[in-house]
Design a protein around this motif. Structure first.
Motif, PDB file in Angstrom:
ATOM      1  N   CYS A 188     -11.148   2.808  30.082  1.00 16.29           N
ATOM      2  CA  CYS A 188     -10.749   1.797  31.077  1.00 16.29           C
ATOM      3  C   CYS A 188     -11.940   1.148  31.783  1.00 16.29           C
TER       4      CYS A 188
ATOM      5  N   CYS B  73     -13.028  -2.818  32.201  1.00 15.39           N
ATOM      6  CA  CYS B  73     -13.130  -3.560  33.468  1.00 15.39           C
ATOM      7  C   CYS B  73     -14.583  -3.639  33.941  1.00 15.39           C
TER       8      CYS B  73
ATOM      9  N   GLY C  74      -4.071  -1.890  36.650  1.00  9.85           N
ATOM     10  CA  GLY C  74      -3.911  -3.338  36.656  1.00  9.85           C
ATOM     11  C   GLY C  74      -4.283  -3.997  35.357  1.00  9.85           C
ATOM     12  N   ALA C  75      -4.290  -5.315  35.424  1.00  8.57           N
ATOM     13  CA  ALA C  75      -4.557  -6.116  34.234  1.00  8.57           C
ATOM     14  C   ALA C  75      -5.696  -7.084  34.502  1.00  8.57           C
ATOM     15  N   ASN C  76      -6.320  -7.516  33.414  1.00  6.51           N
ATOM     16  CA  ASN C  76      -7.345  -8.541  33.500  1.00  6.51           C
ATOM     17  C   ASN C  76      -6.645  -9.901  33.535  1.00  6.51           C
ATOM     18  N   ILE C  77      -6.795 -10.595  34.642  1.00  9.63           N
ATOM     19  CA  ILE C  77      -6.074 -11.856  34.842  1.00  9.63           C
ATOM     20  C   ILE C  77      -6.871 -13.026  34.293  1.00  9.63           C
TER      21      ILE C  77
ATOM     22  N   TRP D 143      -9.332  -8.831  38.101  1.00 13.29           N
ATOM     23  CA  TRP D 143      -8.316  -7.845  37.758  1.00 13.29           C
ATOM     24  C   TRP D 143      -7.323  -7.763  38.902  1.00 13.29           C
TER      25      TRP D 143
ATOM     26  N   GLU E  86      -3.639  -5.692  40.485  1.00 16.36           N
ATOM     27  CA  GLU E  86      -2.762  -4.520  40.406  1.00 16.36           C
ATOM     28  C   GLU E  86      -1.378  -4.890  39.875  1.00 16.36           C
ATOM     29  N   ARG E  87      -0.838  -4.038  39.010  1.00 19.52           N
ATOM     30  CA  ARG E  87       0.486  -4.300  38.443  1.00 19.52           C
ATOM     31  C   ARG E  87       1.420  -3.092  38.528  1.00 19.52           C
ATOM     32  N   CYS E  88       0.861  -1.889  38.613  1.00 15.97           N
ATOM     33  CA  CYS E  88       1.723  -0.699  38.574  1.00 15.97           C
ATOM     34  C   CYS E  88       1.301   0.298  39.645  1.00 15.97           C
TER      35      CYS E  88
END
Lengths: 227, 322
Positions: free
Chosen positions: A30, A34, A121-124, A129, A131-133
């Motif tokens: 991870c 990131c 999270g995800a790379n936007i 980045w 947060e998503r979860c």
């Protein structure tokens, strides 16, 4: 993925400067993605530490190594293990899991964290980045058509947006935080099922989240008999 | 809610039920243990409003608790509505406080999620948000109507103990000005379905939007299922108006309000004049059952406003009933 961010250099340097031999240990999973603690960041940080040691007249030998994953035994092979054991302290650029896992594998070793572990999270976009979860232990994404109010609303509101929603943004940080309630509303509108938002969502069971204590997942079918 | 009967011993409910145009007044607890602060504010409001409405760590600033302040208001003969936010307490703490509040004579609770702690004086605090405001409404409803805790246990002290549930008149907030605009009436409907008896709106500086929201409310007959109190805050200055317009989400301004404030020689008097005009307009609106006056830090100005609005004397429901 787990998103992390490197700690301020001064804090890192102060945490390791009293050890003679340190090993900067990166993680290939991870934190590589990131760009907080992969091979590249390990290389840069190692050079910075050597330079700072010279400038401060500190005797510091810095070794560098990056392994595939710091949270899995199989990636600590003999070569890695020997190198770690030669150090007085490990500076882990893995997430908080990696730091603790090294401590568990090497009970006599001092292990310092080099990153602040932030979120799932995800790379936007390039360099961003989000947060998503929230790892709540009981996924509600089905009920919200793929947008999580637990992780993405500042108040984790399960029954729609509060009065602090404006121009699609959350009043807590109108520049950077999207209003999860607005996102959910827009999604339901797009799917032509707005009326289902009227449904009352009862109090969530947080016992499956961190509130129930540290969690584990046990899959007996995968275990060996002697474990 | 069934508006053909009352569900509590609340004076506020009685006034609303009687059909009188109802008035509540916000009372902000002090940032200290100064009981006199509440006593003085309650004295200013008593007789001029039908209930005080006591904030719970408003804007996430630590203050005297709403329940303690409410009891002091009660001692002064002014019935309180106490606010409970879900920011600072989980379902255990809230239910315990509700039982305690009811035992101390509190009959009205306004259910809120609460301002995020980042706005207050303890921005590094952990928030709770175990439940949201709608789940809180439903929890109070379940306590009153089913005599059950959130977990399903009966509200009784052991198997042989008497069932003594808190008979709370349940309030909720509605913000006609926040986004998504199309969701605002749905959210009101959710609160009514969850068990809200009365609604207090966000402060109104955009009468057009408020009227539009009320039209949508009436189309769905929601005004027949809940009592609606319109939120009014007299502006103190043009600066205050501009600050709110630019910095507070969910507050909207229309018409010439800011312009009027800027041009006024006595801005404070103009603010009160605007509030009086709003109250006059609201009095004639179908489906609005009263006004909630939020004179921020200005509890002393309430008597003047209420008198000028022609809303005196306030009804004494107990006498009306006998």
């Amino acid at each position: 993925m787990i998103v992390a961010e490197q700690k301020p250099f001064e804090q890192i340097f102060n945490s390791v400067k009293n050890y003679e031999n340190i090993m900067v240990l990166g993680c290939g999973t991870c934190v590589t993605v990131c760009m907080a603690g992969g091979e590249h960041e390990v290389g840069v940080l190692t050079k910075q530490l050597i330079l700072a040691a010279k400038q401060n007249n500190v005797n510091l030998n810095v070794e560098e190594l990056t392994i595939t994953r710091q949270c899995d035994k199989e990636f600590f092979d003999e070569n890695t293990t020997n190198k770690i054991k030669e150090a007085d302290a490990v500076l882990s650029l893995g997430c908080g899991v990696g730091v603790q896992y090294i401590v568990e594998l090497f009970p006599d070793m001092i292990v310092k964290p080099g990153v602040n572990t932030k979120f799932l999270g995800a790379n936007i976009s390039q360099g961003l980045w989000s947060e998503r979860c929230g790892g709540c232990g009981e996924c509600v994404l089905d009920e919200y058509e793929g947008i999580c109010p637990v992780a993405r609303c500042a108040k984790s509101l399960m029954n729609g947006p509060c009065g602090g929603s404006s121009n699609g943004m959350c009043e807590v940080d109108p520049e950077n935080i999207e209003c999860a309630g607005q996102l959910i509303y827009d999604r339901f509108k797009r799917l032509n099922k707005l009326e289902t938002l009227l449904e009352f969502k009862p109090a969530k069971n947080w016992s499956l989240s961190r509130d129930g204590g540290p969690r584990r997942v046990a899959r007996e079918e995968m275990m060996f008999d002697d474990e | 809610m069934d508006k053909n009967k009352t569900s509590s011993d609340s004076h506020l409910e009685q006034v609303l039920y009687s059909g009188e145009f109802t008035l509540t007044g916000e009372l902000g607890p002090p940032k200290s243990a100064d009981k006199n602060d509440i006593i003085e504010k309650a004295k200013s409001l008593k007789g001029y409003v039908d209930a005080s409405n006591i904030t719970d760590n408003q804007t996430a600033i630590a203050r005297m608790s709403s329940i303690a302040s409410g009891v002091i208001s009660l001692e002064q003969g002014l019935e309180p509505v106490i606010q409970i936010t879900t920011r600072d307490r989980n379902r255990l703490a809230i239910q315990s406080d509700v039982l305690g509040a009811a035992a101390l004579g509190i009959k009205n609770i306004l259910c809120l999620s609460g301002d995020h702690q980042s706005f207050g004086n303890h921005p590094t605090a952990k928030n709770v948000f175990d439940i949201d405001s709608i789940q809180l409404i439903n929890m109070l409803y379940k306590m009153r109507e089913e005599q059950q805790f959130e977990c399903g246990d009966m509200i009784r002290n052991g198997k042989k103990g008497p069932v003594v549930e808190p008979k709370i008149f349940i309030g909720a907030a509605a913000n006609p000005f926040a986004e998504p605009l199309d969701f605002r009436v749905m959210r009101l409907e959710k609160k009514i379905r969850a068990g809200a008896d009365f609604i207090q709106t966000q402060v109104i500086y955009d009468m057009d939007r408020f009227k539009q929201w009320m039209e949508e409310v009436k189309q769905k007959d929601l005004h027949k299922k809940v009592y609606i109190l319109a939120g009014i805050t007299p502006l103190k200055s043009a600066r205050m108006a501009k600050y709110m317009k630019d910095n507070v989400s969910g507050i909207s301004f229309t018409g010439d309000i800011i312009e009027r404030m800027e041009k006024a020689e006595d801005q404070k008097a103009e603010g009160i004049q605007i509030a009086l005009e709003q109250i006059e307009e609201i009095k004639s609106m179908e489906g609005v059952h009263g006004v909630h006056l939020m004179a921020i830090g200005g509890e002393k100005s309430v008597p003047d406003i209420v008198e000028k609005a022609g809303l005196m004397p306030r009804p004494s429901v107990k006498e009306m009933k006998t």
